[in-house]
Design an enzyme around this catalytic site. Structure first.
Site, PDB file in Angstrom:
ATOM      1  N   HIS A  58       0.834  -1.211   0.000  1.00 55.91           N
ATOM      2  CA  HIS A  58       0.000   0.000   0.000  1.00 55.91           C
ATOM      3  C   HIS A  58       0.867   1.259   0.000  1.00 55.91           C
ATOM      4  O   HIS A  58       1.902   1.327   0.656  1.00 55.91           O
ATOM      5  CB  HIS A  58      -1.013  -0.007   1.141  1.00 55.91           C
ATOM      6  CG  HIS A  58      -0.459   0.085   2.536  1.00 55.91           C
ATOM      7  ND1 HIS A  58      -0.235   1.281   3.180  1.00 55.91           N
ATOM      8  CD2 HIS A  58      -0.118  -0.881   3.428  1.00 55.91           C
ATOM      9  CE1 HIS A  58       0.209   1.061   4.402  1.00 55.91           C
ATOM     10  NE2 HIS A  58       0.299  -0.248   4.580  1.00 55.91           N
TER      11      HIS A  58
ATOM     12  N   GLU B 289      -5.060   1.977   2.567  1.00 57.46           N
ATOM     13  CA  GLU B 289      -5.001   0.804   3.448  1.00 57.46           C
ATOM     14  C   GLU B 289      -5.158   1.211   4.902  1.00 57.46           C
ATOM     15  O   GLU B 289      -5.804   0.508   5.685  1.00 57.46           O
ATOM     16  CB  GLU B 289      -3.662   0.079   3.250  1.00 57.46           C
ATOM     17  CG  GLU B 289      -3.566  -1.281   3.949  1.00 57.46           C
ATOM     18  CD  GLU B 289      -3.001  -1.236   5.358  1.00 57.46           C
ATOM     19  OE1 GLU B 289      -2.934  -2.295   6.004  1.00 57.46           O
ATOM     20  OE2 GLU B 289      -2.628  -0.136   5.842  1.00 57.46           O
TER      21      GLU B 289
END
Length: 356
Positions: free
Chosen positions: A68, A209
């Site tokens: 992420h 995320e």
């Protein structure tokens, strides 16, 4: 320092120094695109995740290699009459660690530096309740809302920690955002080094995320993988006061292979195969059963009727703070294990891992 190692350190510095809180990952995506575009097919999904595909000797299986892009940060939530800024946290912070720290507010006229207000001990009264991020103020030297506007700042501006890259004792790297820019660096380096492989690898740099693994929810629909490898910067537990038992994420002890966290029971046959692969290739590794936390594995392993997913991580000391530490040896071990998986995992092996 060897040229290849210097290039990796430069990559780690560039990615970790870049601002990119949830909803503001575009500068990180630009770096990853620049590195991968020469050798991969690039696309973006509707939330902004960057997807880079590289086909090997076979189209199947499709392997999702993901990290992420976002780091924990803040959004400018409000402005007081006196020119102070209030914060909306984006991701998990411990509020008591923030007073006295510097931040960058990324406004329309560029980054403006401010200090999270800290009450001096001379005026400090006994704290009766736990400090919350929402209680904190940021001082940018302004005395009114008008002065704030003149700096190019407004509600919704994104805020990131002020930190700087440094190397400690030759192999420890210090900076902000190792969760998960170290995972992004493994992703970029693996895709650049990957040549012969019996599959199609789809590198996926996800967004958001830190606010609920949102980017992975949409990205997995686009990628449609048969298996996934999630790359993380996981909190280290090897310094005093963290654990009474042996650490499972020790800095300098190799790649962490996660077996469990509250959001994901990692596919047992998959992690066992990965562990044997690490042993066979003499790659330093450590197993972890995490009692807290979550990763992009949460939505990925539940998609499309179930996707075998494994989580590899570089341990990060002081994660979700202004500055953290990683070890070069752990980064290299994670990169080696990632490449070993990508070069080995074919249809036959994948089939052997799935329920009969």
């Amino acid at each position: 320092m060897e040229g290849a190692m210097k290039d990796l350190i430069n990559l780690l510095q560039e990615l970790s120094s870049c601002p990119g809180p949830p909803g503001g990952e575009e500068p990180v995506a630009a770096i990853i695109r620049r590195h991968l575009e020469p050798s991969c097919q690039i696309q973006r999904d509707g939330l902004g995740s960057l997807i880079a595909s590289k086909q090997g000797s076979r189209k199947q299986p499709r392997l999702m290699l993901t990290a992420h892009m976002d780091e924990v940060g803040f959004m400018l939530q409000n402005i007081t009459e006196g020119g102070y800024l209030r914060l909306q946290p984006l991701g998990g912070w411990i509020a008591s660690n923030l007073p006295g720290q510097r931040v960058h507010i990324n406004g329309s006229k560029g980054a403006v530096e401010g200090i999270v207000a800290a009450v001096p001990p001379h005026f400090k009264k006994e704290q009766k309740s736990e400090l919350k991020v929402e209680d904190l103020l940021v001082d940018v030297g302004a005395a009114s809302k008008k002065e704030i506007a003149s700096l190019g700042l407004q509600l919704g501006d994104l805020i990131t920690p002020v930190s700087h890259f440094a190397i400690y004792n030759k192999k420890l790297l210090a900076n902000k955002a190792w969760d998960d820019r170290v995972g992004c660096a493994v992703l970029v380096a693996a895709m650049k080094q990957l040549s012969s492989h019996p599959n199609t690898v789809v590198a996926t740099a996800t967004v958001q995320e830190e606010v609920g693994t949102r980017g992975a929810v949409t990205a997995v629909e686009v990628v449609k993988p048969q298996a996934a490898v999630v790359l993380e910067g996981a909190p280290a537990d090897d310094f005093p006061g963290i654990t009474k038992d042996s650490p499972q994420g020790a800095v300098g002890k190799g790649c962490q292979i996660r077996l469990f966290d509250p959001s994901t029971i990692i596919h047992r046959h998959f992690w066992q195969w990965v562990t044997e692969l690490a042993k066979k290739n003499k790659i330093a590794h450590q197993l972890a059963v995490r009692q807290s936390g979550a990763t992009d594995a949460r939505p990925i392993h539940l998609a499309q009727g179930g996707i075998p997913t494994v989580v590899l991580a570089v341990p990060v000391r002081y994660a979700h703070g202004h500055s953290g530490l990683i070890h070069l040896d752990d980064f290299q071990a994670t990169l080696k294990l990632t490449l070993a998986i990508l070069k080995k995992l074919d249809n036959k092996i994948l089939k052997s891992l799935l329920p009969a």
